[in-house]
Design an enzyme around this catalytic site. Sequence first.
Site, PDB file in Angstrom:
ATOM      1  N   HIS A 184      52.388  56.047  -7.821  1.00 10.17           N
ATOM      2  CA  HIS A 184      51.419  57.125  -7.641  1.00 10.17           C
ATOM      3  C   HIS A 184      51.406  57.640  -6.203  1.00 10.17           C
ATOM      4  O   HIS A 184      51.621  56.896  -5.253  1.00 10.17           O
ATOM      5  CB  HIS A 184      50.023  56.756  -8.126  1.00 10.17           C
ATOM      6  CG  HIS A 184      49.493  55.438  -7.670  1.00 10.17           C
ATOM      7  ND1 HIS A 184      49.928  54.235  -8.174  1.00 10.17           N
ATOM      8  CD2 HIS A 184      48.541  55.134  -6.757  1.00 10.17           C
ATOM      9  CE1 HIS A 184      49.265  53.252  -7.589  1.00 10.17           C
ATOM     10  NE2 HIS A 184      48.422  53.773  -6.719  1.00 10.17           N
ATOM     11  N   PHE A 236      52.367  56.501  -2.633  1.00  8.81           N
ATOM     12  CA  PHE A 236      53.808  56.184  -2.608  1.00  8.81           C
ATOM     13  C   PHE A 236      54.023  54.690  -2.858  1.00  8.81           C
ATOM     14  O   PHE A 236      54.681  54.006  -2.081  1.00  8.81           O
ATOM     15  CB  PHE A 236      54.467  56.630  -1.294  1.00  8.81           C
ATOM     16  CG  PHE A 236      54.384  58.105  -1.061  1.00  8.81           C
ATOM     17  CD1 PHE A 236      55.315  58.967  -1.627  1.00  8.81           C
ATOM     18  CD2 PHE A 236      53.350  58.634  -0.299  1.00  8.81           C
ATOM     19  CE1 PHE A 236      55.227  60.336  -1.427  1.00  8.81           C
ATOM     20  CE2 PHE A 236      53.250  60.003  -0.095  1.00  8.81           C
ATOM     21  CZ  PHE A 236      54.190  60.854  -0.655  1.00  8.81           C
ATOM     22  N   HIS A 237      53.426  54.210  -3.916  1.00  6.25           N
ATOM     23  CA  HIS A 237      53.635  52.827  -4.320  1.00  6.25           C
ATOM     24  C   HIS A 237      53.225  52.683  -5.789  1.00  6.25           C
ATOM     25  O   HIS A 237      52.596  53.575  -6.365  1.00  6.25           O
ATOM     26  CB  HIS A 237      52.818  51.867  -3.436  1.00  6.25           C
ATOM     27  CG  HIS A 237      51.353  52.128  -3.444  1.00  6.25           C
ATOM     28  ND1 HIS A 237      50.674  52.716  -2.403  1.00  6.25           N
ATOM     29  CD2 HIS A 237      50.429  51.920  -4.411  1.00  6.25           C
ATOM     30  CE1 HIS A 237      49.413  52.843  -2.722  1.00  6.25           C
ATOM     31  NE2 HIS A 237      49.234  52.369  -3.929  1.00  6.25           N
ATOM     32  N   ALA A 238      53.577  51.547  -6.345  1.00  3.84           N
ATOM     33  CA  ALA A 238      53.056  51.130  -7.658  1.00  3.84           C
ATOM     34  C   ALA A 238      52.459  49.746  -7.459  1.00  3.84           C
ATOM     35  O   ALA A 238      52.744  49.056  -6.472  1.00  3.84           O
ATOM     36  CB  ALA A 238      54.180  51.082  -8.685  1.00  3.84           C
TER      37      ALA A 238
END
Length: 137
Positions: A96, A49-51
Amino acid sequence: MSLIQTISFPPLGDDRGSLVALEANKAVPFDVKRVYYIFGTLPHVSRGFHAHRALKQIAVCVAGKCRMILDNGKFKEEVWLDSPTKGLLITELIWHEMHDFSPDCVLLVLADEHYDEMDYIRDYDDFKQLILGRKHV
Ligand code: T46
């Protein structure tokens, strides 16, 4: 263009079993500065839950499997990482998420930079704004 860029790692097998060698700037298309691995994730738990702003990574399940979702802010695609010979390239500015970890999953990640929390974009709205060029986050 597909967001899913997998890299096959040819197993060097003999009658004793298999071996995969990952060499920087060969099978892995960058200089590796960091290696980490994720294990013991419960099946109902999701991660990621980040890029990343700049980081490039290769992820491979060396045991078990998990489902990876990649999102470029315009569309999403998913792929099962389910083989120790299948690497997934995760480039910068790709949101992702990892889901559906099998109990035996060991997710190995090779990264082209050291750990830097400032490189993370952990808010999806910030990610979208950055992609759309509307906000400096
Ligand atoms: C990614 C996906 C695939 C460190 O101190 N050093 C490190 O090198 C890493 C990767 C993490 N950490 C710390 C930061 C957090 O306190 O370990 C804790 C767990 O990290 P995080 O919540 O970011 O874990 P995931 O599974 O959500 O994401 C990880 C990577 O952090 C990330 O870069 O792309 O795996």
